[in-house]
Design an enzyme around this catalytic site. Structure first.
Site, mmCIF file in Angstrom:
data_model
loop_
_atom_site.group_PDB
_atom_site.id
_atom_site.type_symbol
_atom_site.label_atom_id
_atom_site.label_comp_id
_atom_site.label_asym_id
_atom_site.label_seq_id
_atom_site.Cartn_x
_atom_site.Cartn_y
_atom_site.Cartn_z
ATOM 1 N N HIS A 22 -48.535 6.411 15.254
ATOM 2 C CA HIS A 22 -48.839 5.765 13.982
ATOM 3 C C HIS A 22 -47.537 5.390 13.274
ATOM 4 O O HIS A 22 -46.632 6.202 13.129
ATOM 5 C CB HIS A 22 -49.661 6.708 13.104
ATOM 6 C CG HIS A 22 -49.954 6.156 11.755
ATOM 7 N ND1 HIS A 22 -49.879 6.917 10.619
ATOM 8 C CD2 HIS A 22 -50.299 4.909 11.349
ATOM 9 C CE1 HIS A 22 -50.180 6.170 9.564
ATOM 10 N NE2 HIS A 22 -50.433 4.949 9.983
ATOM 11 N N ASP A 30 -41.845 -15.056 21.433
ATOM 12 C CA ASP A 30 -42.050 -16.271 22.224
ATOM 13 C C ASP A 30 -41.011 -16.390 23.338
ATOM 14 O O ASP A 30 -40.128 -15.542 23.487
ATOM 15 C CB ASP A 30 -42.039 -17.503 21.313
ATOM 16 C CG ASP A 30 -40.718 -17.725 20.580
ATOM 17 O OD1 ASP A 30 -39.657 -17.295 21.072
ATOM 18 O OD2 ASP A 30 -40.749 -18.357 19.512
ATOM 19 N N ASP A 69 -51.908 -0.934 11.205
ATOM 20 C CA ASP A 69 -51.816 0.105 10.183
ATOM 21 C C ASP A 69 -52.511 -0.331 8.894
ATOM 22 O O ASP A 69 -52.191 -1.374 8.332
ATOM 23 C CB ASP A 69 -50.338 0.406 9.909
ATOM 24 C CG ASP A 69 -50.123 1.735 9.225
ATOM 25 O OD1 ASP A 69 -51.055 2.251 8.578
ATOM 26 O OD2 ASP A 69 -49.004 2.264 9.328
ATOM 27 N N MET A 79 -41.277 -14.177 11.966
ATOM 28 C CA MET A 79 -39.968 -14.780 11.716
ATOM 29 C C MET A 79 -40.137 -16.025 10.843
ATOM 30 O O MET A 79 -40.939 -16.899 11.152
ATOM 31 C CB MET A 79 -39.289 -15.148 13.034
ATOM 32 C CG MET A 79 -37.886 -15.687 12.869
ATOM 33 S SD MET A 79 -37.147 -16.288 14.407
ATOM 34 C CE MET A 79 -36.867 -14.774 15.283
ATOM 35 N N TYR A 118 -34.201 -10.232 14.001
ATOM 36 C CA TYR A 118 -33.546 -9.696 15.202
ATOM 37 C C TYR A 118 -33.198 -8.224 15.004
ATOM 38 O O TYR A 118 -33.411 -7.402 15.904
ATOM 39 C CB TYR A 118 -32.283 -10.496 15.543
ATOM 40 C CG TYR A 118 -32.535 -11.901 16.010
ATOM 41 C CD1 TYR A 118 -33.510 -12.205 16.961
ATOM 42 C CD2 TYR A 118 -31.786 -12.959 15.506
ATOM 43 C CE1 TYR A 118 -33.731 -13.503 17.384
ATOM 44 C CE2 TYR A 118 -32.001 -14.264 15.923
ATOM 45 C CZ TYR A 118 -32.973 -14.524 16.869
ATOM 46 O OH TYR A 118 -33.191 -15.804 17.294
ATOM 47 N N TYR A 136 -40.808 -20.241 16.447
ATOM 48 C CA TYR A 136 -41.013 -19.144 15.495
ATOM 49 C C TYR A 136 -42.284 -18.347 15.789
ATOM 50 O O TYR A 136 -42.901 -17.781 14.888
ATOM 51 C CB TYR A 136 -40.972 -19.640 14.042
ATOM 52 C CG TYR A 136 -39.656 -20.285 13.723
ATOM 53 C CD1 TYR A 136 -38.525 -19.502 13.504
ATOM 54 C CD2 TYR A 136 -39.530 -21.668 13.694
ATOM 55 C CE1 TYR A 136 -37.296 -20.099 13.248
ATOM 56 C CE2 TYR A 136 -38.300 -22.262 13.442
ATOM 57 C CZ TYR A 136 -37.195 -21.474 13.215
ATOM 58 O OH TYR A 136 -35.982 -22.051 12.969
#
Length: 148
Positions: A22, A30, A69, A79, A118, A136
């Protein structure tokens, strides 16, 4: 063979999903993302590749097994486009729809600037790279709890 497991999932991806706890995060990226170098810096060091899969299909399949969650405001992140900050691109809308469907609720998201993404990806448990060709198409999923 196992029942009810999406056909694209192999033993390594199943292990990653089961090993995560958890609050752990999974980055799903991608085809343009530097997946191998980032994966080497994650806690598991694992890179799972899903050739021929796009972002919504791979994330939708992952969410058949892994809950998002519900204790955090935004269990989904993506992104931010450099050339269109704040824009919700078609890949973002499609993944958000897949998350909403899998969760049976409106899933909130947050947007992360490219370089910060990143850095955040390196803190994720593992990297899953699909063949998404839209720019993206990089996402972070925060694992939730199974209550039943």
């Amino acid at each position: 063979m196992l029942k009810h497991v999406p056909s694209f999932m192999d033993a390594e991806l199943l292990w990653v999903l089961a090993a995560m706890g958890h609050g752990d995060e999974l980055v799903v990226v991608d085809r343009n993302f530097p997946a191998q170098s980032v994966a080497m810096e994650t806690p598991s060091g694992k890179l799972i590749t899903l050739g021929g899969m796009d972002a919504p299909t791979s994330i939708g399949g992952i969410l058949e097994l892994m809950p998002l969650d519900s204790f955090v405001d935004a269990p989904l992140a993506w992104m931010d486009p450099v050339d269109q900050p704040g824009a919700i691109l078609s890949v973002h809308a499609d993944v958000l729809a897949a998350c909403n469907k899998a969760e049976g609720r409106e899933v909130r998201h947050r947007v992360i600037e490219r370089h910060q993404f990143y850095a955040a990806a390196k803190k994720c448990f593992a990297v899953v790279q699909n063949s998404e060709n839209r720019p993206y198409g990089c996402f972070i999923l925060k694992k939730g709890v199974v209550f039943d």
